[in-house]
Write an enzyme that holds these catalytic residues in place. Structure first.
Site, PDB file in Angstrom:
ATOM      1  N   ASP A 190      68.394 111.510 -49.956  1.00  0.00           N
ATOM      2  CA  ASP A 190      69.223 110.578 -49.185  1.00  0.00           C
ATOM      3  C   ASP A 190      69.564 109.339 -49.999  1.00  0.00           C
ATOM      4  O   ASP A 190      70.723 108.899 -50.050  1.00  0.00           O
ATOM      5  CB  ASP A 190      68.478 110.134 -47.921  1.00  0.00           C
ATOM      6  CG  ASP A 190      68.548 111.148 -46.799  1.00  0.00           C
ATOM      7  OD1 ASP A 190      69.533 111.902 -46.748  1.00  0.00           O
ATOM      8  OD2 ASP A 190      67.624 111.181 -45.976  1.00  0.00           O
ATOM      9  N   MET A 191      68.556 108.757 -50.620  1.00  0.00           N
ATOM     10  CA  MET A 191      68.784 107.497 -51.339  1.00  0.00           C
ATOM     11  C   MET A 191      69.642 107.718 -52.583  1.00  0.00           C
ATOM     12  O   MET A 191      70.527 106.900 -52.885  1.00  0.00           O
ATOM     13  CB  MET A 191      67.443 106.874 -51.721  1.00  0.00           C
ATOM     14  CG  MET A 191      66.509 106.628 -50.540  1.00  0.00           C
ATOM     15  SD  MET A 191      67.181 105.501 -49.286  1.00  0.00           S
ATOM     16  CE  MET A 191      66.587 103.934 -49.908  1.00  0.00           C
TER      17      MET A 191
END
Length: 418
Positions: A190-191
């Site tokens: 996600d990051m």
């Protein structure tokens, strides 16, 4: 659950307190429409907001999924949500309804970037696909963040960070050799995807300066996570070796792992021949370091079990603090293995602006900073993470010039709520 009445009991109360300010202004004048939920998309939008963009977070009734991710909560807000949503204004629009969709399209016409994280089939159904939105605004940079991309047989498959990490191979090379595959201890896919999306969107804006038109950015969680493994993948492609889990003890650098000391473990990276020799000087065995048997990294890799055993035997004789003090003086790359609470209490990181608390309604909101310094300055928030829909009326009046009657019609169940 924590609320503002008892936040003083928690680590946030020990952090430096930052006042709201202008922050970085490199993207001042750029407006972002954030239609995403969860982590990757909101993180991407927050990064753009951190750089000065005006971010309008558009939430459907019920709000971003991450608002419900907890405990832990702070003042009834998910701390996971709080971690990726500062520097935004939140409005609620039900753009599955005609009036809500009309308002959304009005916003698209006055924005520079739109971020979505729904599969292509769903965006088409909702009328927020790139073809539709860019027809309204040819200068628009459309950013899609999905699990597998906008095209291909997997485009419609559901995905979360965990699923992407499994597809990427990172779980198969993480953990002990006799253990189970392990997820990275943070939402890494996600990051990384969020960073990729912010970077690509900014690059597309730069290109727009010369072409006058926007573009379509297609970021996939799996793609971003696989790129994270580039060193491992390229090594496999070039030699055929398939890397396996080893507890972090199989780097291309011969000695690049953790060791136990008399009390706490340390990390140690002997990345070149000079460091290798200095290390053995510190340990009082210069003859070991200068031996022709270990004169190159390739030779040291062949003798790794012998070398690791020798190092471990010596390091067990003294404490971590003792060894780290000696290693720092000799410029040997080494360090502790910190717990999260130790990281958050790190004064150097706090002084660099990486951890701080914002004051809000008499309480404190902990934040992890942008992590980038520009012109010797850290960045601090202009706006706290927003409550659901708290800026709906403000944005509709300010950006679209909606009057009371138009806003009332949306609040009346035909497209939005307060």
């Amino acid at each position: 659950m924590a609320d503002h009445a008892d936040i003083r009991e928690f680590p946030a109360a020990q952090l430096p307190t930052a006042n709201y300010g202008p922050g970085f202004d490199m993207l001042n004048g750029i407006r972002v429409l954030d239609l995403s939920t969860s982590i990757a998309g909101p993180y991407s939008a927050m990064l753009l907001g951190d750089m000065g963009a005006d971010v309008i977070k558009v939430e459907r009734p019920g709000g971003d999924d991450a608002r419900a991710w907890g405990p832990p909560f702070l003042d009834a807000q998910s701390l996971w949500f709080i971690s990726v949503n500062r520097n935004k204004r939140s409005i609620v629009l039900d753009y599955a309804a005609p009036k809500g969709l009309s308002a959304l399209r009005d916003l698209v016409s006055c924005c520079d970037i739109v971020i979505v994280n729904t599969p292509a089939r769903v965006t088409k159904k909702l009328g927020i696909d790139p073809e539709t939105l860019r027809a309204l605004n040819p200068r628009l940079v459309y950013v899609s963040i999905t699990g597998f991309g906008m095209e291909g047989e997997r485009a419609d498959w559901p995905c979360y960070d965990l699923i992407a990490e499994g597809y990427s191979g990172v779980m198969d090379v993480t953990g002990e050799i006799t253990g189970e595959p392990q997820k990275v201890g943070a939402p890494a896919a996600d990051m990384l995807a969020g960073q990729d999306a912010a970077f690509a969107a900014t690059a597309a804006l730069l290109r727009r300066m010369s072409t006058g038109t926007g573009g379509c950015v297609d970021v996939a969680l799996v793609d971003s996570m696989v790129r994270f493994l580039a060193c491992r993948v390229v090594a496999h492609l070039g030699c055929g070796e398939v890397p396996r889990r080893s507890g972090g003890k199989d780097s291309v650098i011969a000695i690049y792992q953790s060791f136990q000391t008399a009390d706490h473990p340390v990390t140690l990276g002997l990345g070149n021949d000079n460091i290798w020799e200095r290390f053995w000087d510190v340990l009082g065995s210069p003859e070991f370091g200068s031996s022709s048997r270990f004169s190159t990294n390739a030779k040291r890799r062949e003798a790794r079990p012998e070398i690791v055993a020798a190092i471990q035997e010596i390091l067990l004789t003294q404490t971590r603090a003792h060894w780290l003090s000696l290693f720092r003086k000799a410029r040997i790359p080494a360090g502790p293995i910190n717990r999260i609470d130790e990281v958050a209490a790190d004064r150097e990181l706090q002084q660099r602006g990486l951890f701080y608390s914002l004051r809000s309604e008499g309480g404190l909101i902990p934040q992890v900073g942008t992590g980038i310094r520009i012109d010797a300055e850290a960045n601090f928030a202009r706006l706290p993470p927003p409550k659901l829909g708290e800026h709906t009326d403000e944005v509709l009046r300010e950006l679209l010039g909606y009057d009371d009657q138009q806003i009332a019609a949306l609040h009346g169940g035909e497209g939005t709520e307060r």
